[in-house]
Write a protein that holds these residues in place. Structure first.
Motif, PDB file in Angstrom:
ATOM      1  N   THR A 372       0.823  -1.204   0.000  1.00 37.65           N
ATOM      2  CA  THR A 372       0.000   0.000   0.000  1.00 37.65           C
ATOM      3  C   THR A 372       0.862   1.261   0.000  1.00 37.65           C
ATOM      4  O   THR A 372       0.637   2.203  -0.763  1.00 37.65           O
ATOM      5  CB  THR A 372      -0.901  -0.007   1.253  1.00 37.65           C
ATOM      6  OG1 THR A 372      -1.714  -1.178   1.200  1.00 37.65           O
ATOM      7  CG2 THR A 372      -1.780   1.218   1.301  1.00 37.65           C
ATOM      8  N   GLU A 459      -6.163  -5.917   1.848  1.00 35.37           N
ATOM      9  CA  GLU A 459      -7.225  -5.189   1.151  1.00 35.37           C
ATOM     10  C   GLU A 459      -7.794  -6.018  -0.001  1.00 35.37           C
ATOM     11  O   GLU A 459      -9.009  -6.115  -0.174  1.00 35.37           O
ATOM     12  CB  GLU A 459      -6.706  -3.845   0.626  1.00 35.37           C
ATOM     13  CG  GLU A 459      -7.799  -3.079  -0.120  1.00 35.37           C
ATOM     14  CD  GLU A 459      -7.398  -1.663  -0.517  1.00 35.37           C
ATOM     15  OE1 GLU A 459      -6.214  -1.320  -0.442  1.00 35.37           O
ATOM     16  OE2 GLU A 459      -8.315  -0.909  -0.903  1.00 35.37           O
ATOM     17  N   ASP A 520      -6.580   0.061   7.704  1.00 32.58           N
ATOM     18  CA  ASP A 520      -7.631   0.016   6.680  1.00 32.58           C
ATOM     19  C   ASP A 520      -7.428   0.960   5.501  1.00 32.58           C
ATOM     20  O   ASP A 520      -8.252   1.003   4.606  1.00 32.58           O
ATOM     21  CB  ASP A 520      -8.994   0.341   7.316  1.00 32.58           C
ATOM     22  CG  ASP A 520      -9.341  -0.680   8.376  1.00 32.58           C
ATOM     23  OD1 ASP A 520      -8.992  -1.863   8.168  1.00 32.58           O
ATOM     24  OD2 ASP A 520      -9.916  -0.298   9.414  1.00 32.58           O
ATOM     25  N   SER A 522      -6.775   2.504   2.115  1.00 25.60           N
ATOM     26  CA  SER A 522      -6.804   1.811   0.826  1.00 25.60           C
ATOM     27  C   SER A 522      -5.566   2.099  -0.015  1.00 25.60           C
ATOM     28  O   SER A 522      -5.002   3.191   0.021  1.00 25.60           O
ATOM     29  CB  SER A 522      -8.044   2.243   0.045  1.00 25.60           C
ATOM     30  OG  SER A 522      -7.982   1.710  -1.255  1.00 25.60           O
ATOM     31  N   TYR A 524      -5.784   2.093  -3.167  1.00 27.86           N
ATOM     32  CA  TYR A 524      -6.242   2.631  -4.442  1.00 27.86           C
ATOM     33  C   TYR A 524      -6.262   4.139  -4.381  1.00 27.86           C
ATOM     34  O   TYR A 524      -6.992   4.726  -3.603  1.00 27.86           O
ATOM     35  CB  TYR A 524      -7.598   2.049  -4.821  1.00 27.86           C
ATOM     36  CG  TYR A 524      -7.424   0.602  -5.174  1.00 27.86           C
ATOM     37  CD1 TYR A 524      -7.041   0.240  -6.456  1.00 27.86           C
ATOM     38  CD2 TYR A 524      -7.542  -0.379  -4.210  1.00 27.86           C
ATOM     39  CE1 TYR A 524      -6.799  -1.085  -6.772  1.00 27.86           C
ATOM     40  CE2 TYR A 524      -7.307  -1.711  -4.518  1.00 27.86           C
ATOM     41  CZ  TYR A 524      -6.940  -2.055  -5.800  1.00 27.86           C
ATOM     42  OH  TYR A 524      -6.688  -3.356  -6.104  1.00 27.86           O
TER      43      TYR A 524
END
Ligand SMILES: Cc1ncc(C[n+]2csc(CCOP(=O)(O)OP(=O)(O)O)c2C)c(N)n1
Lengths: 533, 160
Positions: A372, A459, A520, A522, A524
Motif C-alpha cells: 500500500t 485489502e 484500513d 486503501s 487505491y
C-alpha cells in the motif's frame, strides 16, 4: 594473473568502485584481488540484500551495480533480485562462485545449477569453464547488461577458474556474431508513424521505463508538440511530475485523471513500455484507439496489445526523430487540469503523511518497498528525474526497499535517500538495518509505514470478502529494534506528533520515522471507483 | 496454422535449453525442434515447427532474436528453402503373405524397407512433412496396426 585478479582488474577498469557481496568458500580468492584493485566490498547481511543494493546502484543511475555470492545457497539467494531486475530491465551483474569444473555435475558440496536456475530470469548468463574464456565473457557480460534493453547478467565462476592463470593475450574478445537490429526498420516506417500521429485529435503519450535514458529528448518533444503524457511506474520521473503535461501514474495504481485520459484518448503513443497488466489490466480498453508502440525490444511489439504500428527503436532515437518531424503542435491540451490528491483525506493518514514527506524532502531519492505504501508513494512523491524514484515494479518483491536504499545511499553520497517501507517488507530483509551503521549511511532516512497489516494483500483479500489472513500479527517493538541497530527513531501516531517527528527526520535529529497508521487505508489512489481501470 | 522457422545459432553450451525454455515459458505450441549441425562446428541451425497464428509466429521470431546466441532467424514462408523430414514406420506382419502385402504397398508409396524382424517390418521415408503425412495416413488406413515416429523437419534456407 589469476582469474580472480583478472576479474577485479576488469571491474576497476570499468569504473566499479564498490561491489556488494556475501562471502563463502568458493569466493575466497576474490577478496585479496578486490583489495589489490582498490575496490571496496560491502558485505550485506544476506545475498538478497546484496543484490537489491546492486539494483539500487543501477536504478539510481550510478552505473552498473555488481554483486557477488558464493556457490549453492549464496547463489540461490540471488534469485528474487535477478527476477526483479529482469522484469524492470535493470542492468546489473551478479558473480557467483561455483564448485570446481572437475566436480560439476556430481552433486558436490554447495553445488547448484545456477545456469539452469537463472536462465529465464536473466538477460543472459554464463558458466565460465575455462580461464581463457574469462576475458571475453566479462566484456560480453558488461556489454549485454546495458545494451539495447538492459537487464541482469549472471556469471558463474568455478573455484578453479578463479585461481587458474589467465593466459596473456587472452583478452581479445571475439566479436559476437550477433548484429544489433538498430533502427533501420524505423527509418522505413517513420513517415507512416508520424502521419498517423498527426491525425490524432486526442493524443496521449504513455512513457515507460524504456525512456529513462532519454529523459531530455522526451521532455523536449512533449513541450514542442503540446503532448499530454501519463507514465508507468518505471517511467516515473522521465517527465517531471511538476510538468503541466505530465499526469502521472496510469493503471490499476494510477490516479483518476491519468486513467480518464487513457480511456478517452483516440491515439496512444506508447514508448518504452510493455503494456503490463498493472498498466493496462484489460486490453479491450484500447480497442478502437490508434495504438502506436515504440520499444527497443522488438519482442514487446504486439505481445499483449496489437498496435496499429509498432517500431523497434530506442526512445532516444524515436524522440529525436519526433522532435525533428514536421508535425504541428497539438491543440491546446484537450486534457483537464491535474488533480491534487489528499483533499478530503483525514488529518493523519498515509496519503497525507507521504504528501508532507514529499514537501519536506524536495530533492531526495525515494525508495519504496512493496504494498500500500508503495502505491500511495508513487502517487504522492513528485519526481523530477527517472533515477529518483526506485521501486520494484514488475516483480513487486517485498524486501526490495531496504537493500535498494542502501545501494542508492552508498552510490549517491551527494544525495539524501528516503526509504518508504511497510513493516512487512522491512522484516523480510531486516538484517540489512545493520548495514546502515556498518557503512555509516548518514544520508539514508527510513519512513516505516506501520499499519500493523500486510496492507495491500489484506485489502485485496477483503475485496474478495474473505476473513483477514493475519490478524494480531505479533510484530516486534520497532522503536526498540531501531535502537538496537543504533538508529534514532521518531514516532508519530497523530497529526501533532507527526509534524514534530517529520521535522526531526528532515533536520537529521532522527534517522527513522515510525508511523502508526490505520490498517484500513486503501491502496487505491483513485478517489472514486469509476476512476479505476 | 503451422509455421517453420529457422534459427542460426552459436554452438554454445545451453543454447538449446535457452530456445526450448522459451517455448515452455511463453506457452508456445511446438510441433518439433531439431538441432542441426552444420559444416562449421561453431554454428548450429535449428528448425522449429510452430502451431499458431501469424502474430504468434512474429512474436516468436522476435523473442528468438533476443537470445544472445541466436545469430539470425528466418521464416520458411518468406525464404526459399528445402525442407525434409524422416519417418520410421512399423507394420506388424506375422505371415509371409502379410509381409509381402506390406512390402508391396509400402514400396508403392516410396517407403524403403530398413528392418525386417520376426513379427514386424520397419520402413523408412525421407520427404517433405506433407508427403510424410500422406504416406502415414495411407499406411495406417491399410494396416491399422502400423505405428511410426518422425524426426521433425530440418530445413536449409537458401540465404542470400
Ligand atoms: C516477497 C513477497 N511476498 C509476498 C508478496 C505479496 N504481498 C504484496 S503486498 C504485501 C503486503 C505488504 O505489507 P507491508 O510491507 O506491511 O506493506 P503495506 O501494504 O501494509 O503498506 C504482500 C504480502 C510480495 N509482493 N512479495
Amino acid at each position: 594473473m589469476t582469474g580472480a585478479r583478472y576479474l577485479a582488474r576488469f571491474l576497476n577498469e570499468k569504473g566499479v568502485r564498490q561491489v556488494f557481496d556475501y562471502p563463502g568458500n568458493s569466493l575466497l580468492s576474490i577478496y585479496p584481488a578486490l583489495r589489490e584493485a582498490g575496490i571496496a566490498h560491502r558485505t550485506a547481511r544476506s545475498e538478497s540484500g546484496a543484490i537489491f543494493a546492486a539494483s539500487g546502484v543501477s536504478r539510481s543511475g550510478a552505473g552498473i551495480g555488481v554483486c557477488f555470492a558464493t556457490s549453492g545457497p549464496g547463489a540461490t539467494n540471488l534469485v528474487t533480485g535477478l527476477a526483479d531486475a529482469m522484469l524492470d530491465s535493470v542492468p546489473l551483474i551478479a558473480f557467483t562462485g561455483q564448485v570446481s569444473t572437475s566436480v560439476i555435475g556430481q552433486d558436490a558440496f554447495q553445488e547448484a545449477d545456477l545456469l539452469g536456475i537463472t536462465l529465464p530470469i536473466t538477460k543472459h548468463n554464463f558458466l565460465v569453464k575455462d580461464g581463457a574464456a574469462l576475458p571475453t565473457v566479462l566484456e560480453e557480460a558488461w556489454r549485454i547488461a546495458q545494451s539495447g534493453r538492459p537487464g541482469p547478467v549472471l556469471v558463474d565462476l568455478p573455484q578453479n577458474v578463479l585461481s587458474s592463470e589467465i593466459p596473456e593475450g587472452a583478452a581479445s574478445p571475439r566479436l559476437p556474431h550477433k548484429r544489433d537490429p538498430g533502427n533501420l526498420a524505423f527509418d522505413k516506417q517513420k513517415d507512416a508513424f508520424f502521419d498517423l500521429l498527426s491525425r490524432a485529435k486526442r493524443p496521449l503519450l504513455l512513457v515507460g521505463g524504456g525512456c529513462k535514458s532519454a529523459s531530455a529528448s522526451v521532455r523536449n518533444a512533449v513541450s514542442k508538440l503540446n503532448l499530454p503524457a501519463v507514465c508507468t511506474l518505471m517511467g516515473k520521473g522521465v517527465l517531471s511530475d511538476n510538468d503541466r503535461a505530465c499526469y502521472g501514474l496510469v493503471g490499476i495504481h494510477g490516479n483518476g485523471t491519468a486513467n480518464e485520459l487513457l480511456r478517452s484518448c483516440d491515439t496512444l503513443l506508447a514508448v518504452g513500455c510493455r503494456f503490463s497488466d498493472r498498466t493496462i489490466p484489460n486490453v479491450d480498453l484500447l480497442r478502437g484507439k490508434c495504438v502506436l508502440h515504440v520499444d527497443t525490444d522488438a519482442a514487446e511489439l504486439n505481445k499483449r496489445v496489437l498496435c496499429a504500428l509498432g517500431a523497434a527503436a530506442s526512445a532516444e532515437e524515436f524522440f529525436t526523430e519526433l522532435s525533428a518531424a514536421p508535425l504541428a503542435p497539438f491543440a491546446p491540451s484537450w486534457a483537464p487540469e491535474k488533480e491534487n490528491s489528499p483533499a478530503g483525506a483525514p488529518d493523519f493518514c498515509l496519503k497525507r503523511a507521504l504528501n508532507d514527506l514529499a514537501n519536506a524532502f524536495p530533492d531526495a531519492i525515494f525508495v519504496t518497498d512493496v504494498g500500500t505504501h508503495q502505491v500511495l508513494a508513487a502517487n504522492a512523491i513528485r519526481s523530477d528525474s527517472p533515477y529518483d524514484f526506485l521501486s520494484s515494479g514488475g516483480l513487486g518483491a517485498m524486501g526490495f526497499g531496504l537493500g535498494a536504499a542502501i545501494g542508492a545511499a552508498l552510490s549517491r553520497p551527494d544525495r539524501r535517500v528516503v526509504l518508504i517501507t511497510g513493516e512487512g517488507g522491512l522484516q523480510m530483509n531486516l538484517g540489512e538495518l545493520a548495514s546502515i551503521r556498518e557503512f555509516s549511511l548518514q544520508n539514508l532516512s527510513i519512513v516505516l509505514c506501520d499499519n500493523h497489516a500486510l496492507g495491500l494483500v489484506e485489502e485485496l483479500n477483503r475485496l474478495q470478502k474473505h476473513p483477514a489472513i493475519c490478524q494480531n500479527r505479533q510484530d516486534p517493538d520497532f522503536d526498540k529494534l531501531f535502537s538496537a541497530f543504533s538508529i534514532v527513531c521518531a514516532r508519530a501516531k497523530d497529526a501533532k506528533t507527526f509534524s514534530c517527528a517529520l521535522s526531526d527526520l528532515a533536520r537529521g535529529k532522527a534517522q527513522a520515522l515510525h508511523l502508526i497508521l490505520s490498517p484500513d487505508e486503501s491502496a487505491y489512489p483513485q478517489n472514486a471507483p469509476e476512476e479505476r481501470l | 496454422m503451422t509455421h517453420t522457422i529457422f534459427a542460426v545459432v552459436d554452438n554454445k553450451p545451453g543454447v538449446v535449453s535457452r530456445v526450448s525454455g522459451l517455448f515452455t515459458r511463453r506457452g508456445y505450441n511446438i510441433e518439433s525442434l531439431v538441432t542441426g549441425v552444420t559444416d562449421d562446428p561453431m554454428i548450429y541451425k535449428l528448425t522449429v515447427v510452430l502451431n499458431g497464428t501469424e502474430e504468434k509466429k512474429d512474436l516468436l521470431v522476435a523473442q528468438l532474436q533476443r537470445i544472445q546466441e541466436v545469430i539470425s532467424v528466418s521464416v520458411a514462408e518468406h525464404t526459399p528453402c528445402a525442407l525434409s523430414e524422416m519417418m520410421l514406420l512399423a507394420v506388424p506382419a506375422h505371415t509371409e503373405e502379410d509381409r509381402a502385402q506390406a512390402r508391396a504397398f509400402a514400396e508403392s508409396l516410396g517407403l524403403r524397407l530398413c528392418l525386417e524382424a520376426d513379427a514386424v517390418l520397419v520402413f523408412e521415408l525421407c520427404d517433405t512433412p506433407e508427403a510424410l503425412d500422406t504416406a502415414r495416413s495411407a499406411m495406417r488406413a491399410r494396416f491399422p496396426g502400423a505405428y511410426s515416429v518422425r524426426s521433425g523437419a530440418i530445413g536449409l534456407a537458401l540465404d542470400p
